[in-house]
Design an enzyme around this catalytic site. Structure first.
Site, PDB file in Angstrom:
ATOM      1  N   MET A 142      -9.711  33.398  17.705  1.00  0.00           N
ATOM      2  CA  MET A 142     -10.539  32.305  17.190  1.00  0.00           C
ATOM      3  C   MET A 142     -11.385  32.814  16.034  1.00  0.00           C
ATOM      4  O   MET A 142     -11.481  34.027  15.798  1.00  0.00           O
ATOM      5  CB  MET A 142     -11.425  31.744  18.305  1.00  0.00           C
ATOM      6  CG  MET A 142     -12.380  32.732  18.917  1.00  0.00           C
ATOM      7  SD  MET A 142     -13.070  32.154  20.488  1.00  0.00           S
ATOM      8  CE  MET A 142     -12.545  33.487  21.571  1.00  0.00           C
TER       9      MET A 142
ATOM     10  N   ASP B 207     -19.598  27.557  32.593  1.00  0.00           N
ATOM     11  CA  ASP B 207     -20.036  28.951  32.704  1.00  0.00           C
ATOM     12  C   ASP B 207     -21.288  29.131  31.853  1.00  0.00           C
ATOM     13  O   ASP B 207     -21.211  29.168  30.621  1.00  0.00           O
ATOM     14  CB  ASP B 207     -18.938  29.897  32.237  1.00  0.00           C
ATOM     15  CG  ASP B 207     -19.296  31.362  32.469  1.00  0.00           C
ATOM     16  OD1 ASP B 207     -20.459  31.655  32.821  1.00  0.00           O
ATOM     17  OD2 ASP B 207     -18.419  32.230  32.291  1.00  0.00           O
TER      18      ASP B 207
ATOM     19  N   ASP C 202     -16.334  30.594  24.720  1.00  0.00           N
ATOM     20  CA  ASP C 202     -15.790  30.753  26.078  1.00  0.00           C
ATOM     21  C   ASP C 202     -15.664  29.426  26.812  1.00  0.00           C
ATOM     22  O   ASP C 202     -16.579  28.967  27.486  1.00  0.00           O
ATOM     23  CB  ASP C 202     -16.648  31.725  26.894  1.00  0.00           C
ATOM     24  CG  ASP C 202     -15.876  32.276  28.086  1.00  0.00           C
ATOM     25  OD1 ASP C 202     -14.979  31.569  28.578  1.00  0.00           O
ATOM     26  OD2 ASP C 202     -16.167  33.396  28.526  1.00  0.00           O
TER      27      ASP C 202
END
Length: 474
Positions: free
Chosen positions: A245, A290, A309
């Site tokens: 990414m 998360d 993430d």
């Protein structure tokens, strides 16, 4: 997202017996660090704030190193313990435990090469003009490297630890064994559904192709928001174990300390993160669950928050959204019958539990909701709410008041809620959560007249209500 890592690394223990041995050693280190007196005090104490876990620096370092070496599901649990260890651990122990958020042992270079060769081909290195073998971060499932491709793209390359995906089932089985045999769960409380949900979630987090799809979906929802940046995926260099990414600059969001950033800037960042959490639930019906602080970077130059993430991204079913809406409405109105209704809808309270037990659970929900019932900004920096909730929950655990298994899917949503609230506390911020929530708690016909509920003011809400006739709402 930066962290100090070594380049030598240690191999990931992958056999179930090997990981059970390491987990047992971690448990032993924890018990030995507290000592017999400390364990007795923990079991008997009802004093609240004065009874934090006291681990010596040496014992804390051993526990942290053990969890960091294991990576995978076990380290993920340790990260959750360390999100704001100041509520449970002494400050000295909490500081050491906090390193778990971004300090797994990196894999040896030989393992790294094997993974990249298997995923990108034997000539993988020819695709890069520059590849930094020193990882900039190593967490529970993988490590991240900076790289630049031959055509000039600056990337962050997330590479999964070998053996982590294969160890998930054994880790969950071992956690189930320990929880069932060492009194870690309330009597009559079956952890199997929750552990199964955790197992499925961790398998999803270990599938980088699924994460890439979630990242792209979330990036589309954020759009051109000037306050947030979601890096783009580079599919030509991504596989199920490698995720490429855009590289993004920034510091971990919890590093916005009072000595370097003004109160207004910290309030702004905490407000943006809180508003995003509410939008995830009510607007997106898609939540990155998360809350590890390393997943959010702050770019001081652009004043944007970088979101990283997306392995733990979950779609939120309409029934859960409605349950949270009912619960929030009731807690703000101090409507105990409504709180019970919302708690039942979310699975916090069973239909058949005794009245006294239900009353204590409603009291706990009401206490936890202090941050949305206050009128005006809530001062997280001076709040003792986390200590009070911890003490109340411990007392109920000891009195065997937890006998009903909540809806497993709520566990991950609660993890995100708690993480954002802990971030607000870490930043010592003042945030008006009630004002953010109120537009989403309106009757759906009034809500539908608001162009952007996330930006609605009380005046906007009043005007929207005026547009809908009282007879229609009756």
């Amino acid at each position: 997202m930066a962290s100090k890592t070594s380049t030598t690394g240690l191999a990931v223990p992958s056999k179930r017996l090997s990981r059970l041995w390491h987990m047992g050693r971690a448990t032993t280190d924890f018990a030995a660090g507290i000592g017999l007196r400390g364990m007795i005090d923990m079991a008997r104490s009802r004093e609240g704030d004065g009874q934090r876990i006291r681990l010596s620096p040496a014992a804390t370092e051993r526990l942290t190193n053990r969890l960091a070496r294991m990576r995978g599901a076990v380290m993920k649990m340790g990260q959750l313990m360390s999100m704001d260890g100041s509520d449970v651990f002494t400050p000295e122990a909490a500081e050491i435990m906090a390193t778990l958020r971004d300090r797994a042992e990196p894999m040896p270079l030989s393992q790294l090469n094997r993974v990249l060769t298997a995923e990108l081909g034997k000539d993988w290195n020819k695709q890069f003009k520059r590849f930094e073998f020193q990882p900039i971060a190593a967490a529970s499932i993988g490590q991240v490297h900076r790289a630049e491709t031959r055509d000039g793209r600056r990337l962050a390359l997330k590479v999964q630890f070998p053996g982590v995906r294969e160890s998930i089932d054994s880790d969950i089985a071992n956690l189930g064994f320990l929880s069932s045999n060492f009194g870690m769960m309330p009597e009559g409380f079956d952890p199997k559904p929750m552990l199964e949900e955790a197992r499925l979630q961790l398998h999803q987090e270990a599938d980088y192709e699924a994460e890439a799809a979630s990242l792209q979906a979330y990036r589309a929802l954020i759009g051109d928001d000037p306050d947030f940046l979601v890096p783009a995926v580079h599919e030509d260099l991504s596989t199920s174990r490698v995720l490429a990414m855009d590289f993004a600059n920034g510091v971990s969001i919890d590093q916005l300390t009072a000595s370097q950033y003004s109160r207004s800037e910290r309030n702004r960042v905490a407000t943006l993160m809180s508003r995003l959490m509410i939008r995830e639930l009510f607007d997106f019906a898609l939540m990155q669950t998360d809350p590890n602080f390393g997943n959010f970077l702050y770019d001081a130059e652009s004043r944007r928050i970088v979101l990283l993430d997306f392995g733990a991204t979950r779609a939120v079913p309409p029934a859960l959204i409605d349950g949270y809406r009912v619960l929030a409405r009731a807690t703000i109105a101090n409507d105990r019958a409504g709180i019970r209704q919302g708690a039942i809808a979310l699975g916090y309270i069973g239909d058949e539990i005794p009245a006294e037990q239900a009353a204590r659970l409603i009291d706990l929900v009401s206490l936890s909701s202090e941050i949305i019932t206050s009128d005006g900004p809530y001062d997280f920096g001076s709040s003792t709410l986390f200590e009070r909730v911890f003490a109340r929950g411990r007392d109920m655990f000891q009195d065997k008041q937890f006998s009903h298994m909540p809806e497993p899917a709520t566990m991950f949503l609660q993890r995100k809620f708690a993480g954002i609230f802990m971030l607000c506390r870490r930043l010592r911020a003042e945030v008006d959560l009630r004002a953010m929530l109120e537009p989403y708690l309106l009757d759906t016909r009034v809500l539908g007249t608001l162009t952007d509920p996330s930006q609605a003011t009380r005046s906007d809400i009043a005007n929207a209500a005026d547009q809908v006739s009282p007879a229609t709402l009756a």
